[in-house]
Design a protein around this motif. Sequence first.
Motif, PDB file in Angstrom:
ATOM      1  N   SER A  63      41.042  29.395  58.522  1.00  0.00           N
ATOM      2  CA  SER A  63      41.354  28.468  57.435  1.00  0.00           C
ATOM      3  C   SER A  63      40.082  27.943  56.777  1.00  0.00           C
ATOM      4  O   SER A  63      39.987  27.868  55.551  1.00  0.00           O
ATOM      5  CB  SER A  63      42.195  27.313  57.979  1.00  0.00           C
ATOM      6  N   SER A  64      39.110  27.625  57.589  1.00  0.00           N
ATOM      7  CA  SER A  64      37.836  27.112  57.086  1.00  0.00           C
ATOM      8  C   SER A  64      37.127  28.144  56.214  1.00  0.00           C
ATOM      9  O   SER A  64      36.631  27.831  55.123  1.00  0.00           O
ATOM     10  CB  SER A  64      36.949  26.705  58.263  1.00  0.00           C
ATOM     11  N   VAL A  65      37.080  29.395  56.669  1.00  0.00           N
ATOM     12  CA  VAL A  65      36.407  30.458  55.916  1.00  0.00           C
ATOM     13  C   VAL A  65      37.162  30.744  54.618  1.00  0.00           C
ATOM     14  O   VAL A  65      36.541  30.933  53.561  1.00  0.00           O
ATOM     15  CB  VAL A  65      36.246  31.740  56.770  1.00  0.00           C
ATOM     16  N   ILE A  66      38.487  30.747  54.665  1.00  0.00           N
ATOM     17  CA  ILE A  66      39.276  30.950  53.447  1.00  0.00           C
ATOM     18  C   ILE A  66      38.940  29.872  52.416  1.00  0.00           C
ATOM     19  O   ILE A  66      38.732  30.163  51.239  1.00  0.00           O
ATOM     20  CB  ILE A  66      40.791  30.968  53.760  1.00  0.00           C
ATOM     21  N   ASN A  67      38.867  28.631  52.868  1.00  0.00           N
ATOM     22  CA  ASN A  67      38.539  27.535  51.951  1.00  0.00           C
ATOM     23  C   ASN A  67      37.130  27.670  51.390  1.00  0.00           C
ATOM     24  O   ASN A  67      36.889  27.352  50.220  1.00  0.00           O
ATOM     25  CB  ASN A  67      38.721  26.177  52.645  1.00  0.00           C
ATOM     26  N   GLU A  68      36.186  28.147  52.201  1.00  0.00           N
ATOM     27  CA  GLU A  68      34.818  28.359  51.724  1.00  0.00           C
ATOM     28  C   GLU A  68      34.790  29.445  50.642  1.00  0.00           C
ATOM     29  O   GLU A  68      34.125  29.291  49.615  1.00  0.00           O
ATOM     30  CB  GLU A  68      33.895  28.751  52.875  1.00  0.00           C
ATOM     31  N   ILE A  69      35.508  30.541  50.883  1.00  0.00           N
ATOM     32  CA  ILE A  69      35.564  31.619  49.894  1.00  0.00           C
ATOM     33  C   ILE A  69      36.211  31.105  48.606  1.00  0.00           C
ATOM     34  O   ILE A  69      35.744  31.403  47.509  1.00  0.00           O
ATOM     35  CB  ILE A  69      36.332  32.844  50.446  1.00  0.00           C
ATOM     36  N   HIS A  76      48.624  31.212  45.311  1.00  0.00           N
ATOM     37  CA  HIS A  76      47.819  32.379  44.937  1.00  0.00           C
ATOM     38  C   HIS A  76      46.719  32.684  45.944  1.00  0.00           C
ATOM     39  O   HIS A  76      46.048  33.706  45.817  1.00  0.00           O
ATOM     40  CB  HIS A  76      47.159  32.154  43.570  1.00  0.00           C
ATOM     41  N   LEU A  77      46.538  31.814  46.914  1.00  0.00           N
ATOM     42  CA  LEU A  77      45.383  31.927  47.811  1.00  0.00           C
ATOM     43  C   LEU A  77      45.328  33.268  48.533  1.00  0.00           C
ATOM     44  O   LEU A  77      44.280  33.918  48.557  1.00  0.00           O
ATOM     45  CB  LEU A  77      45.379  30.770  48.814  1.00  0.00           C
ATOM     46  N   ASP A  78      46.428  33.714  49.102  1.00  0.00           N
ATOM     47  CA  ASP A  78      46.413  34.986  49.837  1.00  0.00           C
ATOM     48  C   ASP A  78      46.068  36.145  48.909  1.00  0.00           C
ATOM     49  O   ASP A  78      45.252  36.998  49.254  1.00  0.00           O
ATOM     50  CB  ASP A  78      47.761  35.232  50.522  1.00  0.00           C
ATOM     51  N   GLY A  79      46.670  36.156  47.722  1.00  0.00           N
ATOM     52  CA  GLY A  79      46.378  37.216  46.762  1.00  0.00           C
ATOM     53  C   GLY A  79      44.930  37.204  46.316  1.00  0.00           C
ATOM     54  O   GLY A  79      44.302  38.259  46.175  1.00  0.00           O
ATOM     55  N   VAL A  80      44.385  36.003  46.104  1.00  0.00           N
ATOM     56  CA  VAL A  80      42.982  35.886  45.696  1.00  0.00           C
ATOM     57  C   VAL A  80      42.072  36.406  46.801  1.00  0.00           C
ATOM     58  O   VAL A  80      41.131  37.163  46.531  1.00  0.00           O
ATOM     59  CB  VAL A  80      42.627  34.426  45.319  1.00  0.00           C
ATOM     60  N   ILE A  81      42.354  36.046  48.039  1.00  0.00           N
ATOM     61  CA  ILE A  81      41.530  36.511  49.159  1.00  0.00           C
ATOM     62  C   ILE A  81      41.576  38.038  49.241  1.00  0.00           C
ATOM     63  O   ILE A  81      40.544  38.688  49.436  1.00  0.00           O
ATOM     64  CB  ILE A  81      41.979  35.866  50.496  1.00  0.00           C
ATOM     65  N   GLN A  82      42.761  38.640  49.064  1.00  0.00           N
ATOM     66  CA  GLN A  82      42.873  40.105  49.095  1.00  0.00           C
ATOM     67  C   GLN A  82      42.044  40.739  47.981  1.00  0.00           C
ATOM     68  O   GLN A  82      41.382  41.762  48.181  1.00  0.00           O
ATOM     69  CB  GLN A  82      44.339  40.538  48.992  1.00  0.00           C
ATOM     70  N   GLU A  83      42.054  40.119  46.797  1.00  0.00           N
ATOM     71  CA  GLU A  83      41.264  40.637  45.678  1.00  0.00           C
ATOM     72  C   GLU A  83      39.763  40.457  45.926  1.00  0.00           C
ATOM     73  O   GLU A  83      38.962  41.301  45.522  1.00  0.00           O
ATOM     74  CB  GLU A  83      41.683  39.959  44.361  1.00  0.00           C
ATOM     75  N   VAL A  84      39.393  39.370  46.584  1.00  0.00           N
ATOM     76  CA  VAL A  84      37.983  39.163  46.940  1.00  0.00           C
ATOM     77  C   VAL A  84      37.550  40.262  47.915  1.00  0.00           C
ATOM     78  O   VAL A  84      36.467  40.835  47.767  1.00  0.00           O
ATOM     79  CB  VAL A  84      37.739  37.757  47.533  1.00  0.00           C
ATOM     80  N   PHE A  85      38.407  40.581  48.895  1.00  0.00           N
ATOM     81  CA  PHE A  85      38.099  41.675  49.819  1.00  0.00           C
ATOM     82  C   PHE A  85      37.834  42.968  49.042  1.00  0.00           C
ATOM     83  O   PHE A  85      36.862  43.677  49.308  1.00  0.00           O
ATOM     84  CB  PHE A  85      39.255  41.932  50.803  1.00  0.00           C
ATOM     85  N   LYS A  86      38.700  43.279  48.083  1.00  0.00           N
ATOM     86  CA  LYS A  86      38.533  44.500  47.285  1.00  0.00           C
ATOM     87  C   LYS A  86      37.225  44.462  46.494  1.00  0.00           C
ATOM     88  O   LYS A  86      36.500  45.461  46.435  1.00  0.00           O
ATOM     89  CB  LYS A  86      39.706  44.669  46.308  1.00  0.00           C
ATOM     90  N   ALA A  87      36.946  43.314  45.887  1.00  0.00           N
ATOM     91  CA  ALA A  87      35.721  43.176  45.085  1.00  0.00           C
ATOM     92  C   ALA A  87      34.482  43.350  45.958  1.00  0.00           C
ATOM     93  O   ALA A  87      33.506  43.980  45.550  1.00  0.00           O
ATOM     94  CB  ALA A  87      35.699  41.825  44.378  1.00  0.00           C
ATOM     95  N   VAL A  88      34.520  42.797  47.167  1.00  0.00           N
ATOM     96  CA  VAL A  88      33.388  42.924  48.092  1.00  0.00           C
ATOM     97  C   VAL A  88      33.206  44.389  48.483  1.00  0.00           C
ATOM     98  O   VAL A  88      32.083  44.899  48.491  1.00  0.00           O
ATOM     99  CB  VAL A  88      33.592  42.030  49.341  1.00  0.00           C
ATOM    100  N   GLU A  89      34.296  45.084  48.774  1.00  0.00           N
ATOM    101  CA  GLU A  89      34.198  46.501  49.144  1.00  0.00           C
ATOM    102  C   GLU A  89      33.656  47.335  47.988  1.00  0.00           C
ATOM    103  O   GLU A  89      32.832  48.231  48.194  1.00  0.00           O
ATOM    104  CB  GLU A  89      35.559  47.036  49.616  1.00  0.00           C
ATOM    105  N   GLU A  90      34.105  47.023  46.767  1.00  0.00           N
ATOM    106  CA  GLU A  90      33.591  47.740  45.595  1.00  0.00           C
ATOM    107  C   GLU A  90      32.096  47.507  45.439  1.00  0.00           C
ATOM    108  O   GLU A  90      31.338  48.438  45.150  1.00  0.00           O
ATOM    109  CB  GLU A  90      34.320  47.279  44.330  1.00  0.00           C
TER     110      GLU A  90
END
Length: 107
Positions: free
Chosen positions: A53-59, A71-85
């Motif tokens: 929870s803490s890391v999600i809030n930091e991101i 939208h938080l879960d969707g945003v985190i998933q998109e951040v994962f994709k952006a980081v991988e790209e």
Amino acid sequence: MDMITKDIIVNDTKYKVTLTDQVIGQADNLKSLYASMADADPDNFEQLSSQTSSVINEIATAVEPEVSDGHLDGVIQEVFKAVEEKKSEVDKQIKEKDSKISKKRKK
């Protein structure tokens, strides 16, 4: 690594995330925490859940506008994709540079 701002869209809402080294590290950390939670015993699960929870809030602080809970879960998933790209892009650049260096050495 260069700082890059990426547009992401979740449920028709446009967000901007700034991919700093810190955000990339947090995304990697979060993936690791998710993996750990799958195997966690009940005693550790509470602590891992709190860390997650803490890391999600930091991101989420690197994302504009402020992310709604829905939208938080969707945003985190998109951040994962952006980081991988971003990582793939950096790896590709490194391989291209290594290839150029190798060709120069052979001459």
